[in-house]
Design a protein around this motif. Structure first.
Motif, PDB file in Angstrom:
ATOM      1  N   TYR A 171       0.835  -1.202   0.000  1.00  0.00           N
ATOM      2  CA  TYR A 171       0.000   0.000   0.000  1.00  0.00           C
ATOM      3  C   TYR A 171       0.872   1.256   0.000  1.00  0.00           C
ATOM      4  O   TYR A 171       0.595   2.219  -0.711  1.00  0.00           O
ATOM      5  CB  TYR A 171      -0.926  -0.003   1.222  1.00  0.00           C
ATOM      6  N   VAL A 172       1.931   1.230   0.792  1.00  0.00           N
ATOM      7  CA  VAL A 172       2.786   2.404   0.941  1.00  0.00           C
ATOM      8  C   VAL A 172       3.727   2.587  -0.250  1.00  0.00           C
ATOM      9  O   VAL A 172       3.955   3.715  -0.694  1.00  0.00           O
ATOM     10  CB  VAL A 172       3.596   2.303   2.259  1.00  0.00           C
ATOM     11  N   GLU A 173       4.250   1.497  -0.797  1.00  0.00           N
ATOM     12  CA  GLU A 173       5.311   1.599  -1.794  1.00  0.00           C
ATOM     13  C   GLU A 173       4.847   1.572  -3.250  1.00  0.00           C
ATOM     14  O   GLU A 173       5.610   1.944  -4.138  1.00  0.00           O
ATOM     15  CB  GLU A 173       6.336   0.486  -1.573  1.00  0.00           C
ATOM     16  N   THR A 174       3.631   1.145  -3.513  1.00  0.00           N
ATOM     17  CA  THR A 174       3.168   1.068  -4.898  1.00  0.00           C
ATOM     18  C   THR A 174       2.900   2.469  -5.433  1.00  0.00           C
ATOM     19  O   THR A 174       2.205   3.269  -4.807  1.00  0.00           O
ATOM     20  CB  THR A 174       1.896   0.203  -5.007  1.00  0.00           C
ATOM     21  N   GLU A 175       3.463   2.745  -6.592  1.00  0.00           N
ATOM     22  CA  GLU A 175       3.306   4.064  -7.215  1.00  0.00           C
ATOM     23  C   GLU A 175       2.330   3.989  -8.373  1.00  0.00           C
ATOM     24  O   GLU A 175       2.127   2.939  -8.965  1.00  0.00           O
ATOM     25  CB  GLU A 175       4.656   4.570  -7.699  1.00  0.00           C
ATOM     26  N   GLY A 176       1.732   5.123  -8.685  1.00  0.00           N
ATOM     27  CA  GLY A 176       0.896   5.234  -9.863  1.00  0.00           C
ATOM     28  C   GLY A 176      -0.551   4.813  -9.689  1.00  0.00           C
ATOM     29  O   GLY A 176      -1.277   4.684 -10.673  1.00  0.00           O
ATOM     30  N   LEU A 177      -0.972   4.585  -8.445  1.00  0.00           N
ATOM     31  CA  LEU A 177      -2.365   4.207  -8.210  1.00  0.00           C
ATOM     32  C   LEU A 177      -3.256   5.442  -8.211  1.00  0.00           C
ATOM     33  O   LEU A 177      -2.846   6.525  -7.794  1.00  0.00           O
ATOM     34  CB  LEU A 177      -2.518   3.494  -6.862  1.00  0.00           C
ATOM     35  N   THR A 178      -4.481   5.267  -8.652  1.00  0.00           N
ATOM     36  CA  THR A 178      -5.459   6.350  -8.579  1.00  0.00           C
ATOM     37  C   THR A 178      -6.078   6.353  -7.184  1.00  0.00           C
ATOM     38  O   THR A 178      -5.925   5.396  -6.420  1.00  0.00           O
ATOM     39  CB  THR A 178      -6.581   6.154  -9.613  1.00  0.00           C
ATOM     40  N   LYS A 179      -6.792   7.410  -6.883  1.00  0.00           N
ATOM     41  CA  LYS A 179      -7.502   7.505  -5.614  1.00  0.00           C
ATOM     42  C   LYS A 179      -8.460   6.322  -5.451  1.00  0.00           C
ATOM     43  O   LYS A 179      -8.559   5.724  -4.375  1.00  0.00           O
ATOM     44  CB  LYS A 179      -8.261   8.834  -5.573  1.00  0.00           C
ATOM     45  N   GLU A 180      -9.137   5.970  -6.525  1.00  0.00           N
ATOM     46  CA  GLU A 180     -10.093   4.856  -6.484  1.00  0.00           C
ATOM     47  C   GLU A 180      -9.386   3.525  -6.246  1.00  0.00           C
ATOM     48  O   GLU A 180      -9.887   2.671  -5.513  1.00  0.00           O
ATOM     49  CB  GLU A 180     -10.897   4.800  -7.788  1.00  0.00           C
ATOM     50  N   GLN A 181      -8.213   3.346  -6.842  1.00  0.00           N
ATOM     51  CA  GLN A 181      -7.469   2.109  -6.657  1.00  0.00           C
ATOM     52  C   GLN A 181      -6.968   1.985  -5.217  1.00  0.00           C
ATOM     53  O   GLN A 181      -7.024   0.912  -4.631  1.00  0.00           O
ATOM     54  CB  GLN A 181      -6.306   2.029  -7.645  1.00  0.00           C
ATOM     55  N   TYR A 182      -6.491   3.086  -4.648  1.00  0.00           N
ATOM     56  CA  TYR A 182      -6.109   3.055  -3.227  1.00  0.00           C
ATOM     57  C   TYR A 182      -7.312   2.670  -2.371  1.00  0.00           C
ATOM     58  O   TYR A 182      -7.200   1.899  -1.424  1.00  0.00           O
ATOM     59  CB  TYR A 182      -5.564   4.415  -2.770  1.00  0.00           C
TER      60      TYR A 182
END
Length: 56
Positions: free
Chosen positions: A25-36
């Motif tokens: 959750y902390v290290e993954t880059e490029g996620l959208t608000k919805e994906q988070y």
């Protein structure tokens, strides 16, 4: 993150232990608000405090 990549990440996230989920959750880059938000729904409620600490 593209849908196919995110679906793969989400499957791995669901299988991961609590520490693994926090790291992803902390290290993954490029996620959208919805994906988070989708990942957060898969996160154990009793570990939210640990996630909050990791995000600081």
């Amino acid at each position: 993150m593209k849908l196919v990549e995110f679906e793969m990440l989400k499957r791995e996230f669901a299988k991961a232990n609590d520490d693994g989920k926090i790291k992803m959750y902390v290290e993954t880059e490029g996620l959208t608000k919805e994906q988070y938000g989708e990942l957060l729904r898969l996160f154990p409620v009793n570990k939210i405090n640990e996630l909050e600490q990791a995000l600081k």
